[in-house]
Scaffold this motif. Structure first.
Motif, PDB file in Angstrom:
ATOM      1  N   SER A 155       0.820  -1.217   0.000  1.00  0.00           N
ATOM      2  CA  SER A 155       0.000   0.000   0.000  1.00  0.00           C
ATOM      3  C   SER A 155       0.852   1.265   0.000  1.00  0.00           C
ATOM      4  O   SER A 155       0.622   2.183  -0.795  1.00  0.00           O
ATOM      5  CB  SER A 155      -0.920   0.010   1.220  1.00  0.00           C
ATOM      6  OG  SER A 155      -1.717  -1.143   1.261  1.00  0.00           O
ATOM      7  N   LEU A 178      -0.395   2.041   9.181  1.00  0.00           N
ATOM      8  CA  LEU A 178      -1.419   1.174   8.607  1.00  0.00           C
ATOM      9  C   LEU A 178      -1.620  -0.073   9.468  1.00  0.00           C
ATOM     10  O   LEU A 178      -2.758  -0.490   9.715  1.00  0.00           O
ATOM     11  CB  LEU A 178      -1.032   0.777   7.183  1.00  0.00           C
ATOM     12  CG  LEU A 178      -0.889   1.929   6.181  1.00  0.00           C
ATOM     13  CD1 LEU A 178      -0.448   1.398   4.826  1.00  0.00           C
ATOM     14  CD2 LEU A 178      -2.191   2.709   6.051  1.00  0.00           C
ATOM     15  N   CYS A 181      -3.486   1.139  12.682  1.00  0.00           N
ATOM     16  CA  CYS A 181      -4.725   1.915  12.580  1.00  0.00           C
ATOM     17  C   CYS A 181      -5.774   1.330  11.640  1.00  0.00           C
ATOM     18  O   CYS A 181      -6.967   1.619  11.808  1.00  0.00           O
ATOM     19  CB  CYS A 181      -4.401   3.344  12.145  1.00  0.00           C
ATOM     20  SG  CYS A 181      -3.246   4.225  13.237  1.00  0.00           S
ATOM     21  N   VAL A 182      -5.364   0.546  10.638  1.00  0.00           N
ATOM     22  CA  VAL A 182      -6.339  -0.044   9.719  1.00  0.00           C
ATOM     23  C   VAL A 182      -6.806  -1.354  10.339  1.00  0.00           C
ATOM     24  O   VAL A 182      -6.335  -2.443   9.997  1.00  0.00           O
ATOM     25  CB  VAL A 182      -5.728  -0.258   8.324  1.00  0.00           C
ATOM     26  CG1 VAL A 182      -6.796  -0.761   7.340  1.00  0.00           C
ATOM     27  CG2 VAL A 182      -5.133   1.048   7.808  1.00  0.00           C
ATOM     28  N   TYR A 188     -12.179  -1.069   9.748  1.00  0.00           N
ATOM     29  CA  TYR A 188     -11.517  -1.576   8.541  1.00  0.00           C
ATOM     30  C   TYR A 188     -11.234  -3.068   8.693  1.00  0.00           C
ATOM     31  O   TYR A 188     -10.947  -3.547   9.793  1.00  0.00           O
ATOM     32  CB  TYR A 188     -10.211  -0.816   8.289  1.00  0.00           C
ATOM     33  CG  TYR A 188     -10.411   0.662   8.115  1.00  0.00           C
ATOM     34  CD1 TYR A 188     -10.746   1.199   6.877  1.00  0.00           C
ATOM     35  CD2 TYR A 188     -10.269   1.527   9.197  1.00  0.00           C
ATOM     36  CE1 TYR A 188     -10.951   2.570   6.720  1.00  0.00           C
ATOM     37  CE2 TYR A 188     -10.470   2.897   9.049  1.00  0.00           C
ATOM     38  CZ  TYR A 188     -10.807   3.409   7.812  1.00  0.00           C
ATOM     39  OH  TYR A 188     -11.009   4.758   7.663  1.00  0.00           O
ATOM     40  N   SER A 190      -8.774  -5.330   8.256  1.00  0.00           N
ATOM     41  CA  SER A 190      -7.385  -5.746   8.180  1.00  0.00           C
ATOM     42  C   SER A 190      -6.926  -6.100   9.586  1.00  0.00           C
ATOM     43  O   SER A 190      -7.503  -5.631  10.574  1.00  0.00           O
ATOM     44  CB  SER A 190      -6.506  -4.651   7.569  1.00  0.00           C
ATOM     45  OG  SER A 190      -6.725  -4.561   6.169  1.00  0.00           O
ATOM     46  N   GLN A 200      -8.327  -1.668   1.793  1.00  0.00           N
ATOM     47  CA  GLN A 200      -8.672  -1.070   3.074  1.00  0.00           C
ATOM     48  C   GLN A 200      -7.652  -0.005   3.483  1.00  0.00           C
ATOM     49  O   GLN A 200      -8.011   1.023   4.057  1.00  0.00           O
ATOM     50  CB  GLN A 200      -8.750  -2.158   4.146  1.00  0.00           C
ATOM     51  CG  GLN A 200      -9.872  -3.167   3.932  1.00  0.00           C
ATOM     52  CD  GLN A 200     -11.251  -2.567   4.169  1.00  0.00           C
ATOM     53  OE1 GLN A 200     -11.506  -1.970   5.214  1.00  0.00           O
ATOM     54  NE2 GLN A 200     -12.142  -2.723   3.203  1.00  0.00           N
ATOM     55  N   ALA A 201      -6.378  -0.248   3.179  1.00  0.00           N
ATOM     56  CA  ALA A 201      -5.341   0.739   3.479  1.00  0.00           C
ATOM     57  C   ALA A 201      -5.551   2.018   2.674  1.00  0.00           C
ATOM     58  O   ALA A 201      -5.425   3.133   3.211  1.00  0.00           O
ATOM     59  CB  ALA A 201      -3.960   0.156   3.193  1.00  0.00           C
ATOM     60  N   TYR A 204      -8.530   3.917   4.167  1.00  0.00           N
ATOM     61  CA  TYR A 204      -8.126   4.610   5.390  1.00  0.00           C
ATOM     62  C   TYR A 204      -7.303   5.859   5.056  1.00  0.00           C
ATOM     63  O   TYR A 204      -7.569   6.957   5.577  1.00  0.00           O
ATOM     64  CB  TYR A 204      -7.313   3.662   6.271  1.00  0.00           C
ATOM     65  CG  TYR A 204      -6.535   4.355   7.363  1.00  0.00           C
ATOM     66  CD1 TYR A 204      -7.124   4.645   8.593  1.00  0.00           C
ATOM     67  CD2 TYR A 204      -5.207   4.726   7.162  1.00  0.00           C
ATOM     68  CE1 TYR A 204      -6.407   5.305   9.596  1.00  0.00           C
ATOM     69  CE2 TYR A 204      -4.485   5.370   8.152  1.00  0.00           C
ATOM     70  CZ  TYR A 204      -5.085   5.663   9.362  1.00  0.00           C
ATOM     71  OH  TYR A 204      -4.374   6.308  10.346  1.00  0.00           O
ATOM     72  N   CYS A 225      -3.086   2.361  17.709  1.00  0.00           N
ATOM     73  CA  CYS A 225      -3.026   3.462  16.746  1.00  0.00           C
ATOM     74  C   CYS A 225      -2.621   4.755  17.435  1.00  0.00           C
ATOM     75  O   CYS A 225      -3.186   5.134  18.459  1.00  0.00           O
ATOM     76  CB  CYS A 225      -4.381   3.622  16.064  1.00  0.00           C
ATOM     77  SG  CYS A 225      -4.408   4.884  14.767  1.00  0.00           S
TER      78      CYS A 225
END
Length: 335
Positions: A155, A178, A181-182, A188, A190, A200-201, A204, A225
């Protein structure tokens, strides 16, 4: 431990393994030399002597597999030693690859279209070959470590390259952001070091923005995160599924690098050549990488995330067409 003791230990391991019938003293000395050289470049800390002996035995098994593979002139790629040389294939799949095939399951059906939205072209407009490294649009190879975070590296690779192409700025973005936080807790699909989705990345990043690598450095551990707000740097504006055919991916690659998913089950010991080591009857998309181009023979040029000492300075060539499932789920940033 002196060399005589090490040699005796290795001989004992060889005799107790499936290699025993194929081993002679010269092969044993060759294995000893290879193992000592490898250990000098790949230091290990063992919890006890049993683990050390086990890792040596795994290395010797891989040593024999590498020799057999490289002696077969029908193979189009070579194998060799790297950071994975004392792992079994099962351990490699479990520790390094995605434990869940996230690439196709975590995007909406509207993004699964075989149409390459806004990226159609005739064959006359497609270059015979293209390599975005030569254009200065690709950041240096990174290393995901023992964390199944390849999706995050794929990503950031796409975002870094597109940012350069659009804004003429080559900046390294944070994979750790990522990973942390994803997550499902943030809405999200992941799972940090257990696999994830570049779709999804991108989703986000388009909402929150990307911090730089230096501002949010990589730890290879799934943590909490550390980002708040929605103004955290670069944001992709739009991203689409690329058509599931060779022409569509080549067309897309004429615009920018593309995030792709492949079956990397047998890829660990690759060192050079054109890789085609997947079982076409059973493709599991368990590794996300970045396609940065293709050569005149149609081989895909792939940036990996296993460090610059792996493969061809961190890259590998993948055989043309849908080898290892590369055409099954390409995603590209378009604005």
């Amino acid at each position: 431990m002196n060399n005589k003791i090490i040699l005796a230990s290795l001989i004992a391991l060889l005799l107790s393994s499936s290699l025993a019938q194929q081993t002679n003293p010269n092969h044993t000395l060759e294995a000893l030399t290879a193992y000592n050289q490898w250990r000098n470049h790949n230091p290990r800390v063992f919890i006890n002597e049993a683990e050390k002996q086990y890792r040596q035995s795994v290395f010797l098994e891989n040593f024999q597999k590498i020799k057999e593979h490289n002696s077969n002139s029908a193979n189009t790629y070579q194998q060799g030693f790297n950071q994975f040389s004392d792992m079994t294939q099962e351990e490699f799949v479990q520790k390094i690859l995605m434990s869940n095939s996230q690439a196709q399951s975590s995007q909406p059906s509207s993004q699964s279209s075989s149409n390459n939205l806004g990226l159609t072209a005739s064959t006359s407009t497609i270059a015979t070959s293209i390599d975005w490294r030569a254009k200065g649009a690709v950041t240096p190879v990174k290393n995901q470590g023992n964390c199944g975070s390849c999706w995050a590296f794929s990503s950031t690779g796409s975002m870094e390259s597109f940012n350069y192409i659009k804004n003429n700025v080559l900046q390294s973005f944070s994979e750790q952001q990522l990973v942390d936080c994803v997550t499902t807790s943030n809405g999200y699909y992941s799972y940090g070091c257990n696999g994830g989705s570049y779709y999804q990345a991108f989703l986000y990043a388009s909402r929150v923005g990307m911090k730089s690598e230096s501002a949010y450095p990589y730890t290879a551990i799934w943590g909490s995160c550390k980002v708040s707000g929605t103004s955290n740097g670069y944001k992709p504006v739009s991203f689409v599924s690329v058509g599931q055919n060779t022409l569509a991916l080549q067309t897309a690659l004429n615009a920018s690098p593309v995030s792709v998913a492949i079956d990397a089950t047998n890829l660990s010991l690759y060192t050079s050549g054109v890789y085609n080591g997947c079982n076409p009857q059973y493709i599991n998309l368990n590794h996300a990488v970045l396609a940065v181009g293709y050569d005149a023979q149609g081989n895909w040029i792939i940036k990996n995330s296993w460090g610059a000492s792996w493969g061809q300075q961190g890259y590998f060539l993948l055989a043309p067409n849908n080898t290892c499932g590369i055409l099954d789920n390409p995603q590209q940033i378009t604005a």
